[in-house]
Design a protein around this motif. Structure first.
Motif, short mmCIF file in Angstrom:
data_model
loop_
_atom_site.label_atom_id
_atom_site.label_comp_id
_atom_site.label_asym_id
_atom_site.label_seq_id
_atom_site.Cartn_x
_atom_site.Cartn_y
_atom_site.Cartn_z
N PHE A 1 0.85 -1.19 0.00
CA PHE A 1 0.00 0.00 0.00
C PHE A 1 0.88 1.24 0.00
O PHE A 1 1.65 1.49 0.93
CB PHE A 1 -0.90 -0.01 1.24
CG PHE A 1 -1.88 1.13 1.29
CD1 PHE A 1 -3.01 1.13 0.50
CD2 PHE A 1 -1.67 2.21 2.14
CE1 PHE A 1 -3.92 2.18 0.55
CE2 PHE A 1 -2.58 3.26 2.21
CZ PHE A 1 -3.70 3.24 1.40
N LEU A 2 0.80 2.02 -1.09
CA LEU A 2 1.54 3.27 -1.22
C LEU A 2 0.52 4.41 -1.21
O LEU A 2 -0.51 4.33 -1.88
CB LEU A 2 2.33 3.30 -2.52
CG LEU A 2 3.33 2.16 -2.73
CD1 LEU A 2 3.99 2.27 -4.10
CD2 LEU A 2 4.39 2.15 -1.63
N TYR A 3 0.81 5.45 -0.47
CA TYR A 3 -0.19 6.51 -0.30
C TYR A 3 0.47 7.87 -0.15
O TYR A 3 1.65 8.00 0.13
CB TYR A 3 -1.03 6.24 0.95
CG TYR A 3 -0.28 6.53 2.23
CD1 TYR A 3 -0.39 7.76 2.87
CD2 TYR A 3 0.58 5.57 2.79
CE1 TYR A 3 0.33 8.03 4.03
CE2 TYR A 3 1.29 5.84 3.94
CZ TYR A 3 1.16 7.07 4.55
OH TYR A 3 1.87 7.35 5.68
N TYR A 4 -0.34 8.90 -0.38
CA TYR A 4 0.06 10.24 0.02
C TYR A 4 -1.14 10.91 0.68
O TYR A 4 -2.28 10.45 0.56
CB TYR A 4 0.59 11.06 -1.16
CG TYR A 4 -0.44 11.49 -2.17
CD1 TYR A 4 -1.15 12.69 -2.01
CD2 TYR A 4 -0.69 10.74 -3.32
CE1 TYR A 4 -2.07 13.11 -2.95
CE2 TYR A 4 -1.60 11.15 -4.26
CZ TYR A 4 -2.30 12.34 -4.07
OH TYR A 4 -3.22 12.75 -5.00
N THR A 5 -0.88 12.00 1.36
CA THR A 5 -1.92 12.76 2.04
C THR A 5 -1.69 14.24 1.78
O THR A 5 -0.56 14.71 1.81
CB THR A 5 -1.88 12.53 3.56
OG1 THR A 5 -1.82 11.14 3.84
CG2 THR A 5 -3.11 13.12 4.24
N ASN A 6 -2.76 14.97 1.53
CA ASN A 6 -2.62 16.42 1.43
C ASN A 6 -2.13 16.95 2.77
O ASN A 6 -2.69 16.59 3.82
CB ASN A 6 -3.96 17.06 1.09
CG ASN A 6 -4.44 16.69 -0.30
OD1 ASN A 6 -3.69 16.12 -1.09
ND2 ASN A 6 -5.68 16.98 -0.61
N PRO A 7 -1.10 17.79 2.78
CA PRO A 7 -0.52 18.24 4.06
C PRO A 7 -1.53 18.83 5.02
O PRO A 7 -1.47 18.58 6.22
CB PRO A 7 0.52 19.28 3.62
CG PRO A 7 0.91 18.86 2.26
CD PRO A 7 -0.33 18.30 1.63
N ARG A 8 -2.48 19.58 4.51
CA ARG A 8 -3.47 20.21 5.39
C ARG A 8 -4.44 19.21 5.98
O ARG A 8 -5.18 19.53 6.92
CB ARG A 8 -4.22 21.31 4.63
CG ARG A 8 -3.35 22.52 4.31
CD ARG A 8 -4.12 23.57 3.52
NE ARG A 8 -4.40 23.14 2.17
CZ ARG A 8 -3.57 23.30 1.14
NH1 ARG A 8 -2.39 23.87 1.34
NH2 ARG A 8 -3.88 22.89 -0.07
N GLU A 9 -4.48 17.99 5.43
CA GLU A 9 -5.42 16.97 5.90
C GLU A 9 -4.74 15.82 6.62
O GLU A 9 -5.42 14.94 7.15
CB GLU A 9 -6.20 16.41 4.71
CG GLU A 9 -6.96 17.45 3.90
CD GLU A 9 -7.50 16.90 2.60
OE1 GLU A 9 -8.31 17.60 1.96
OE2 GLU A 9 -7.13 15.78 2.21
#
Length: 311
Positions: free
Chosen positions: A244-252
């Motif tokens: 599982f590879l992911y990213y997240t919006n910094p503000r979230e």
């Protein structure tokens, strides 16, 4: 006859609110141009699309103006956009009066951004589509790069960059041979802690996974740029053996992680319990060939790190 914002923007749409980043694996193999100097030659072109701006900068030329420079700098970032490029404002309401005064030699963008508008009263228009009905964004991105190279007299540079990118992805594919039987999810974490944006068919994420010899675990329906924006986290149970590879919006990021940590479904996922999860930098899912390079490098880096941790 005067050109009004409303009439000129007929047929324009919002750019996808998606994200990007960068990472390096085997830095000697990387060919991504990361900086464009203020002294780089300018071309009398206005770019309405970040992927086209990225491609021009990768060829070593700088557009005279772009729509939504802030979006490019935050969500594409590389190659860097010089400070003296004129910012025409947000994509939903660019400064058309200023654009008229500039009287550029050419405006470039995608078909859905430019066709059906009155922007042709300001300057000639030319469209370039990476995310088209044929769902072959990697091939399309390469062709767009070659077409732009011909347009700005950078044919040799475009051909070299295309060949270098093909060679880079082929070399990364060889390094990932041990992952050919393990499916891979690529996702953006949503702040509600219950849903994901999963990347699948049609987009650059899928194209890069294919080039790397990897199998996308997500086979559901996607939009035109390869995203499925509200998939429940329980979908990950369909492939418990996946990475599982992911990213997240910094503000979230903080809210998303806190809610996921309190989710029984998330905590029960084998990939979470067994540590088969890694963070990616942000990428612009509607990016061009240089985005594909950075994405491939980052995927390779994280999967090899995962493998080393479980050795």
């Amino acid at each position: 006859m005067s050109l009004t914002r409303r009439r000129a923007l007929t047929g324009l749409a919002l750019l996808p609110a998606a994200l990007c980043g960068s990472s390096l694996v085997g830095a000697a193999d990387a060919v991504v141009p990361t900086a464009v100097t203020q002294a780089a030659p300018k071309v009398d072109i206005v770019s309405f699309e970040p992927a086209l701006t990225e491609s021009l900068l990768g060829l070593g030329v700088v557009p005279r103006a772009v729509v939504n420079a802030g979006f490019y700098r935050e969500f594409v970032a590389q190659p860097s956009l010089p400070d003296d490029v004129i910012d025409l404002g947000p994509s939903i309401e660019p400064n058309l009066e200023y654009l008229q005064r500039l009287a550029p030699g050419l405006i470039i963008g995608t078909s859905w951004q430019l066709e059906g508008t009155l922007l042709q009263r300001i300057a000639p228009l030319r469209t370039f589509d990476i995310y088209a009905a044929n769902a072959q964004p990697y091939r399309n991105a390469g062709q767009v790069l070659l077409d732009l190279g011909a347009l700005v007299d950078r044919r040799a540079q475009a051909q070299a960059l295309l060949e270098q990118t093909d060679q880079l992805l082929e070399s990364l594919r060889a390094r990932l041979s041990s992952f050919k039987d393990r499916p891979v999810y690529i996702a953006r974490l949503n702040p509600d802690g219950r849903h994901l944006l999963l990347f699948g068919a049609k987009g650059m994420y899928q194209a890069v996974l294919d080039r790397l010899g990897l199998r996308n675990a997500y086979q559901g329906r996607t939009n035109a740029w390869g995203g499925s924006p509200a998939v429940g986290i329980e979908t990950l149970l369909e492939h418990p053996d996946a990475a599982f590879l992911y990213y997240t919006n910094p503000r979230e990021a903080v809210a998303a992680q806190r809610r996921l940590d309190s989710s029984p479904i998330w905590r029960a996922l084998p990939m979470i319990r067994e540590g088969r999860i890694r963070a990616l930098p942000r990428f612009y899912p509607s990016g061009g060939l240089l985005t594909a390079q950075r994405l491939a490098l980052s995927i390779t880096e994280q999967l090899l790190a995962m493998e080393a941790d479980h050795a």
